[in-house]
Motif scaffolding. Sequence first.
Motif, short mmCIF file in Angstrom:
data_model
loop_
_atom_site.label_atom_id
_atom_site.label_comp_id
_atom_site.label_asym_id
_atom_site.label_seq_id
_atom_site.Cartn_x
_atom_site.Cartn_y
_atom_site.Cartn_z
N PHE A 213 -38.72 6.63 17.39
CA PHE A 213 -40.00 5.92 17.42
C PHE A 213 -40.77 6.25 18.69
CE2 PHE A 213 -37.07 3.46 14.88
CZ PHE A 213 -37.82 3.05 13.78
N ASN A 214 -42.10 6.17 18.59
CA ASN A 214 -42.96 6.22 19.77
C ASN A 214 -42.91 4.86 20.48
OD1 ASN A 214 -44.25 8.88 19.70
ND2 ASN A 214 -45.13 8.17 17.75
N GLU A 215 -43.45 4.80 21.67
CA GLU A 215 -43.45 3.55 22.43
C GLU A 215 -44.22 2.44 21.72
OE1 GLU A 215 -44.85 4.33 26.35
OE2 GLU A 215 -43.05 5.44 26.96
N ASP A 216 -45.22 2.83 20.92
CA ASP A 216 -46.01 1.81 20.21
C ASP A 216 -45.36 1.36 18.90
OD1 ASP A 216 -46.35 4.02 18.63
OD2 ASP A 216 -48.54 4.08 18.77
N GLY A 217 -44.16 1.88 18.61
CA GLY A 217 -43.44 1.49 17.41
C GLY A 217 -43.71 2.36 16.20
N SER A 218 -44.63 3.31 16.31
CA SER A 218 -44.89 4.22 15.20
C SER A 218 -43.73 5.20 15.06
CB SER A 218 -46.20 4.99 15.41
OG SER A 218 -46.16 5.72 16.62
N ILE A 219 -43.53 5.70 13.84
CA ILE A 219 -42.38 6.55 13.55
C ILE A 219 -42.61 7.96 14.12
CG2 ILE A 219 -40.96 7.56 11.71
CD1 ILE A 219 -41.84 5.21 9.93
N LEU A 220 -41.60 8.47 14.80
CA LEU A 220 -41.65 9.83 15.35
C LEU A 220 -40.78 10.79 14.53
CD1 LEU A 220 -43.00 11.39 17.64
CD2 LEU A 220 -41.01 10.88 19.08
N ARG A 221 -39.73 10.27 13.94
CA ARG A 221 -38.87 11.10 13.09
C ARG A 221 -38.26 10.22 12.00
NH1 ARG A 221 -35.09 13.29 16.64
NH2 ARG A 221 -36.53 14.98 17.11
N ALA A 222 -38.18 10.75 10.79
CA ALA A 222 -37.63 9.98 9.67
C ALA A 222 -36.95 10.90 8.67
CB ALA A 222 -38.73 9.18 8.97
N GLU A 223 -35.92 10.36 8.01
CA GLU A 223 -35.27 11.03 6.89
C GLU A 223 -35.76 10.37 5.61
OE1 GLU A 223 -31.11 10.58 7.47
OE2 GLU A 223 -31.01 11.95 9.18
N ILE A 224 -36.18 11.19 4.66
CA ILE A 224 -36.75 10.67 3.41
C ILE A 224 -35.83 11.09 2.27
CG2 ILE A 224 -38.77 10.65 1.91
CD1 ILE A 224 -40.29 11.73 4.50
N GLY A 225 -35.14 10.12 1.69
CA GLY A 225 -34.22 10.39 0.59
C GLY A 225 -34.89 10.16 -0.75
#
Length: 221
Positions: free
Chosen positions: A132-144
Amino acid sequence: MALIKLKISAFSDPECVSGATGSFDAMFNPSTLTRSYEVKYYESNVIGENDVSQIFAGMAGDSMSIKLLADGTGVVPLPSGATNVDDYIDKIKKVIYSYQGDKHRPNILKVEWGSIAFICICKKIEIKSTLFNEDGSILRAEIGLSLSKSVDFKTKAKEAKKNSPDLTHVRTVKAGDSLPLMTYRIYGDSSYYLEVARINNLRSVQDIKPGDQVYFPPLKK
């Protein structure tokens, strides 16, 4: 040789030849792709038997599981039109998960990668955020993605060589048609119209209009 990315396209047409509504490319090609093939059986139920017999019920179909990676760290550029990982995830959801009111279902999908051309529907999407970024936004995710093969009724009818009331038929609704009338033309008996409505997931027997396609399968009489 240019890298070919896995692509998923959405269609309103069950045959996936027209009515394209959107698509997206994988940021990174999956490291694994799982295909599953299932056969359905039911167990015999005889009073006093010492053991059970598995009785064939039908081919349950083909399914596919894919895990995609979305990364906003700058390792690779985000796809065009996406300013961050959240945007990219929203685009994926719009293509594979959004409900289409005019069709009363989500889109039909086509997965293309190498020799794969898999027409399917999405049964499940699972997003696991891992950075996550410091503001809580997603920086990396796995999408199944859990996908199941879907064969349109017209193709089924061709495969069945529909020249008998015992085989599969697909008919296009015309002005003045009713479900009992169409059922009578196929089976010679209009009393099967409720079963046809159930198989086609119709909410009522009046829920057909000109241009719709209705699936008439083999029925036990």
